[in-house]
Design an enzyme around this catalytic site. Structure first.
Site, PDB file in Angstrom:
ATOM      1  N   TRP A  15       1.011  -1.226   0.093  1.00  0.00           N
ATOM      2  CA  TRP A  15       0.303  -0.078  -0.254  1.00  0.00           C
ATOM      3  C   TRP A  15       0.816   1.051  -0.108  1.00  0.00           C
ATOM      4  O   TRP A  15       1.812   1.152   1.042  1.00  0.00           O
ATOM      5  CB  TRP A  15      -0.950  -0.148   0.919  1.00  0.00           C
ATOM      6  CG  TRP A  15      -1.236   1.197   1.423  1.00  0.00           C
ATOM      7  CD1 TRP A  15      -1.592   2.295   2.208  1.00  0.00           C
ATOM      8  CD2 TRP A  15      -2.803   1.404   0.957  1.00  0.00           C
ATOM      9  NE1 TRP A  15      -2.034   3.569   2.077  1.00  0.00           N
ATOM     10  CE2 TRP A  15      -2.799   3.363   1.598  1.00  0.00           C
ATOM     11  CE3 TRP A  15      -3.708   0.959  -0.254  1.00  0.00           C
ATOM     12  CZ2 TRP A  15      -4.836   3.643   1.249  1.00  0.00           C
ATOM     13  CZ3 TRP A  15      -5.671   1.732  -0.575  1.00  0.00           C
ATOM     14  CH2 TRP A  15      -5.237   2.764   0.320  1.00  0.00           C
ATOM     15  N   ARG A  33      -3.333  17.250  12.492  1.00  0.00           N
ATOM     16  CA  ARG A  33      -2.213  16.162  11.662  1.00  0.00           C
ATOM     17  C   ARG A  33      -1.130  17.087  10.207  1.00  0.00           C
ATOM     18  O   ARG A  33      -1.554  17.945   9.893  1.00  0.00           O
ATOM     19  CB  ARG A  33      -3.025  15.059  11.264  1.00  0.00           C
ATOM     20  CG  ARG A  33      -3.919  15.198  10.739  1.00  0.00           C
ATOM     21  CD  ARG A  33      -4.094  13.510  10.601  1.00  0.00           C
ATOM     22  NE  ARG A  33      -5.396  13.688   9.894  1.00  0.00           N
ATOM     23  CZ  ARG A  33      -6.688  13.529  10.103  1.00  0.00           C
ATOM     24  NH1 ARG A  33      -7.073  12.966  11.140  1.00  0.00           N
ATOM     25  NH2 ARG A  33      -7.663  13.491   9.425  1.00  0.00           N
ATOM     26  N   ASN A  49      -0.268   5.114   0.668  1.00  0.00           N
ATOM     27  CA  ASN A  49      -1.384   6.777   0.281  1.00  0.00           C
ATOM     28  C   ASN A  49      -0.181   8.562  -0.369  1.00  0.00           C
ATOM     29  O   ASN A  49       1.100   8.443  -0.923  1.00  0.00           O
ATOM     30  CB  ASN A  49      -2.163   6.481   0.919  1.00  0.00           C
ATOM     31  CG  ASN A  49      -1.868   6.711   2.746  1.00  0.00           C
ATOM     32  OD1 ASN A  49      -1.607   5.707   3.261  1.00  0.00           O
ATOM     33  ND2 ASN A  49      -2.323   8.067   3.135  1.00  0.00           N
ATOM     34  N   ASP A  50      -0.626   9.425   1.006  1.00  0.00           N
ATOM     35  CA  ASP A  50       0.366  10.245   0.625  1.00  0.00           C
ATOM     36  C   ASP A  50       1.647  10.466   0.419  1.00  0.00           C
ATOM     37  O   ASP A  50       2.438  10.272   0.963  1.00  0.00           O
ATOM     38  CB  ASP A  50      -0.263  11.835   1.927  1.00  0.00           C
ATOM     39  CG  ASP A  50      -1.452  11.052   2.240  1.00  0.00           C
ATOM     40  OD1 ASP A  50      -2.325  10.526   1.733  1.00  0.00           O
ATOM     41  OD2 ASP A  50      -1.846  12.501   3.207  1.00  0.00           O
ATOM     42  N   SER A  70       0.690  10.943   8.429  1.00  0.00           N
ATOM     43  CA  SER A  70       1.817  12.260   6.898  1.00  0.00           C
ATOM     44  C   SER A  70       2.559  13.627   8.040  1.00  0.00           C
ATOM     45  O   SER A  70       2.341  13.832   8.502  1.00  0.00           O
ATOM     46  CB  SER A  70       0.994  13.001   6.009  1.00  0.00           C
ATOM     47  OG  SER A  70       0.428  11.681   5.279  1.00  0.00           O
ATOM     48  N   GLN A  93       3.615   7.543   2.422  1.00  0.00           N
ATOM     49  CA  GLN A  93       2.068   7.064   3.843  1.00  0.00           C
ATOM     50  C   GLN A  93       2.819   5.104   3.281  1.00  0.00           C
ATOM     51  O   GLN A  93       1.831   4.859   1.676  1.00  0.00           O
ATOM     52  CB  GLN A  93       1.276   7.611   3.592  1.00  0.00           C
ATOM     53  CG  GLN A  93       0.736   8.400   4.456  1.00  0.00           C
ATOM     54  CD  GLN A  93       1.143   8.525   6.076  1.00  0.00           C
ATOM     55  OE1 GLN A  93       0.451   8.672   6.380  1.00  0.00           O
ATOM     56  NE2 GLN A  93       2.405   8.265   6.451  1.00  0.00           N
ATOM     57  N   TRP A 126      -9.596   8.449  -1.629  1.00  0.00           N
ATOM     58  CA  TRP A 126     -10.901   8.211  -0.362  1.00  0.00           C
ATOM     59  C   TRP A 126     -11.634   7.298  -0.667  1.00  0.00           C
ATOM     60  O   TRP A 126     -12.212   8.189  -1.922  1.00  0.00           O
ATOM     61  CB  TRP A 126      -9.937   8.511   0.736  1.00  0.00           C
ATOM     62  CG  TRP A 126      -8.899   8.728   1.083  1.00  0.00           C
ATOM     63  CD1 TRP A 126      -8.337  10.571   1.170  1.00  0.00           C
ATOM     64  CD2 TRP A 126      -8.155   7.825   2.244  1.00  0.00           C
ATOM     65  NE1 TRP A 126      -7.114   9.807   1.844  1.00  0.00           N
ATOM     66  CE2 TRP A 126      -7.271   8.629   2.272  1.00  0.00           C
ATOM     67  CE3 TRP A 126      -8.355   6.629   1.956  1.00  0.00           C
ATOM     68  CZ2 TRP A 126      -5.577   7.766   3.501  1.00  0.00           C
ATOM     69  CZ3 TRP A 126      -6.903   5.727   2.139  1.00  0.00           C
ATOM     70  CH2 TRP A 126      -5.778   6.062   3.050  1.00  0.00           C
TER      71      TRP A 126
HETATM   72  C1  FRU Z   1      -4.577  12.281   4.345  1.00  0.00           C
HETATM   73  C2  FRU Z   1      -4.661  11.576   5.105  1.00  0.00           C
HETATM   74  C3  FRU Z   1      -4.152  12.139   6.203  1.00  0.00           C
HETATM   75  C4  FRU Z   1      -2.602  11.289   7.397  1.00  0.00           C
HETATM   76  C5  FRU Z   1      -2.885   9.991   6.254  1.00  0.00           C
HETATM   77  C6  FRU Z   1      -3.102   8.700   6.882  1.00  0.00           C
HETATM   78  O1  FRU Z   1      -4.524  11.153   2.927  1.00  0.00           O
HETATM   79  O2  FRU Z   1      -5.831  11.265   5.745  1.00  0.00           O
HETATM   80  O3  FRU Z   1      -4.515  13.708   6.968  1.00  0.00           O
HETATM   81  O4  FRU Z   1      -1.771  11.505   7.879  1.00  0.00           O
HETATM   82  O5  FRU Z   1      -3.431  10.000   5.256  1.00  0.00           O
HETATM   83  O6  FRU Z   1      -2.588   7.742   6.263  1.00  0.00           O
END
Ligand code: FRU
Length: 500
Positions: A48, A175, A50-51, A116, A67, A303
């Site tokens: 996986w 965050r 993400n960000d 993140s 991430q 998402w």
């Molecule tokens: C954005 C988010 C951030 C968080 C991260 C968690 O996509 O929700 O706010 O830090 O992903 O994976």
């Protein structure tokens, strides 16, 4: 305090990094054969992503963290994956940089980890600033740092968290710290929300460890979401820009431009727009490089999309957009363009010629590809209703991703609504073409389309999942003559050794 307890904690961190790296090594061969594995985009070696996190230009190289959950192609306890590049287009995967290991970033439920954040070059020490997230009983989000002398191995600071609590009670999230230097001080914005309005908190520090709260730098006017994830505030063309990923609102990416006042700690914005009008664009982050360019990359997924929730298990999920340069336009507007270095990946060149068509569609023969770059210069008469380009077409016409300009509405759209593309969707962006001409610059990869219109005035990014044989290209027009001048390049696969 290099005492025993500290060394023990670093060892625990390194052990959990090693476990993640081992898990990846087991699967990363098997993902290579996947039809939708991209050819020139940054993806996790397996599992996986993400960000984008910690985008930074450090010792002459571009670093990007992200991430990452190394154990499954699903979101889970967050690690920071790591890759670097000398030229923004050839990427090298590095070992995992951060793994959950401490009371402030490791819990017992899935929703924990190193969330993140950003990175800075602190006098040669590569420093990551991230959110420790634990949600065992109550959600606890704190800001933490980790440091590295070699740019690969990171030690979490013994005094973490450096910001232990949000400045407001009962807020929705605290965050995604983004840190930068102004004059000789460090500044940090942290995303948050309260009472239905997203906002950013501003801090200042001399050493990245001890932070002073300066107040709320900007907040929603009630229409911009209830939590501002992944804020990024930076100077742009004599003014400032703030990039946001707002939650619980239709516009999932946004930028505001205006003035930052370091005396009052306030960012006043005068202009607001979307950065990207596509569906798969989130959590954008920027860096400033050695040539003073503001480079942006974003997560090329979204998402809640079926691509995430219903994707067949193919051993990996998530990718980054190609790197884009942000350029200031008039009245606070931002333009987003592919970086020049992207030309390094050009392989075979096709001059597809000049074609004028009218109420018709035409297949471009002699060109078939699933990974390419296309430049189109288009001229259209005033009476034309619409025209466009069909990408990733199957011969039977069942699969196609259609880029259309609706002349009267002055709307550019990208449609992916065939069966199998998971999220059927039409992205729409306003675009003025007053002189009857338009320039499109399109990047197609095995499962993505990134469209830059009129030198980056509008951008639309979407994931698409056609069959491998859907590699055709067509043009079409309705209502009058449209002249297309097309040029294309197949692009090298950066993940195949020896090719790029
Ligand atoms: C954005 C988010 C951030 C968080 C991260 C968690 O996509 O929700 O706010 O830090 O992903 O994976």
């Amino acid at each position: 305090m290099k005492e025993e307890a500290y060394v023990e904690r670093q060892t625990a961190h390194q052990e959990s990094i090693n476990l993640g790296n081992e898990a990846l090594a087991i699967v990363n061969e098997s993902v290579a054969g996947d039809l939708h594995r991209l050819h020139y985009h940054l993806m996790p070696p397996a599992n996986w992503m993400n960000d984008p996190n910690g985008l930074v230009y450090y010792k002459g190289e571009y670093h990007l963290f992200y991430q990452h959950y190394p154990y499954s192609p699903k979101w889970g306890p967050m690690h920071w994956g790591h890759a670097k590049s000398k030229d923004l287009v050839h990427w090298e995967h590095l070992p995992i940089a951060l793994a959950p290991s401490e009371w402030y970033d490791k819990g017992t439920l899935d929703g924990h980890g190193c969330w993140s954040g950003s990175a800075v070059d602190d006098n040669g020490v590569l420093t990551l600033i991230y959110t420790g997230h634990v949600d065992d009983n109550d959600i606890k989000e704190t800001q933490c740092i980790a440091r590295s002398e070699d740019g690969i191995h990171f030690e979490k600071y013994a005094g973490n968290p450096v910001i232990a609590d949000s400045p407001e009670k009962n807020c929705f999230g605290f965050r995604d710290p983004k840190v930068w230097k102004y004059e000789d001080q460090w500044y940090m914005v942290v995303g948050s929300g309260k009472d239905g309005n997203g906002k950013i908190h501003l801090y200042r520090s001399a050493d990245l460890k001890s932070w002073t709260y300066l107040g709320i730098a900007a907040e929603s006017d009630g229409t911009m979401g209830d939590m501002w994830e992944c804020p990024d505030l930076f100077p742009m063309g004599g003014h400032h820009a703030l990039i946001l990923s707002p939650m619980n609102v239709q516009e999932r990416n946004m930028y505001l431009t205006g003035e930052m006042n370091y005396e009052t700690g306030k960012f006043d914005y005068r202009y607001k727009d979307k950065l990207d009008y596509g569906y798969d664009f989130y959590a954008a982050q920027t860096l400033l490089d050695g040539q003073n360019r503001r480079i942006l990359m974003a997560w090329m997924d979204m998402w809640g999309s079926k691509s995430i929730t219903e994707a067949p298990s193919r051993g990996w999920l998530g990718a980054m957009t190609i790197p884009r340069e942000l350029v200031p336009g008039e009245h606070g507007k931002l333009f987003m363009r592919p970086v020049q270095e992207h030309k390094l990946l050009r392989n075979e060149h096709y001059a597809l010629g000049s074609h004028t068509i009218e109420s018709d569609q035409m297949r471009i023969t002699g060109f078939r590809s699933t990974s390419y770059e296309l430049e189109a210069r288009i001229e259209f008469a005033a009476e034309v209703k619409e025209f466009g380009i069909k990408l990733r077409c199957s011969d039977d016409g069942k699969e196609e991703t259609v880029v259309t300009y609706k002349v009267e509405d002055r709307m550019l759209q990208m449609k992916r609504d065939y069966e199998g593309t998971r999220d059927q969707h039409i992205s729409v962006a306003p675009l003025e073409c007053t002189d009857g001409s338009m320039k499109l610059h399109i990047f197609v990869d095995t499962s993505s389309v990134e469209l830059f219109a009129n030198e980056g005035e509008r951008v639309i990014t979407n994931r698409v999942y056609p069959s491998g044989g859907s590699d055709g290209l067509r043009i079409f027009a309705d209502g009058g003559p449209v002249k297309f001048e097309l040029e294309a390049w197949t692009l090298k696969n950066i993940w195949v050794q020896g090719e790029a």
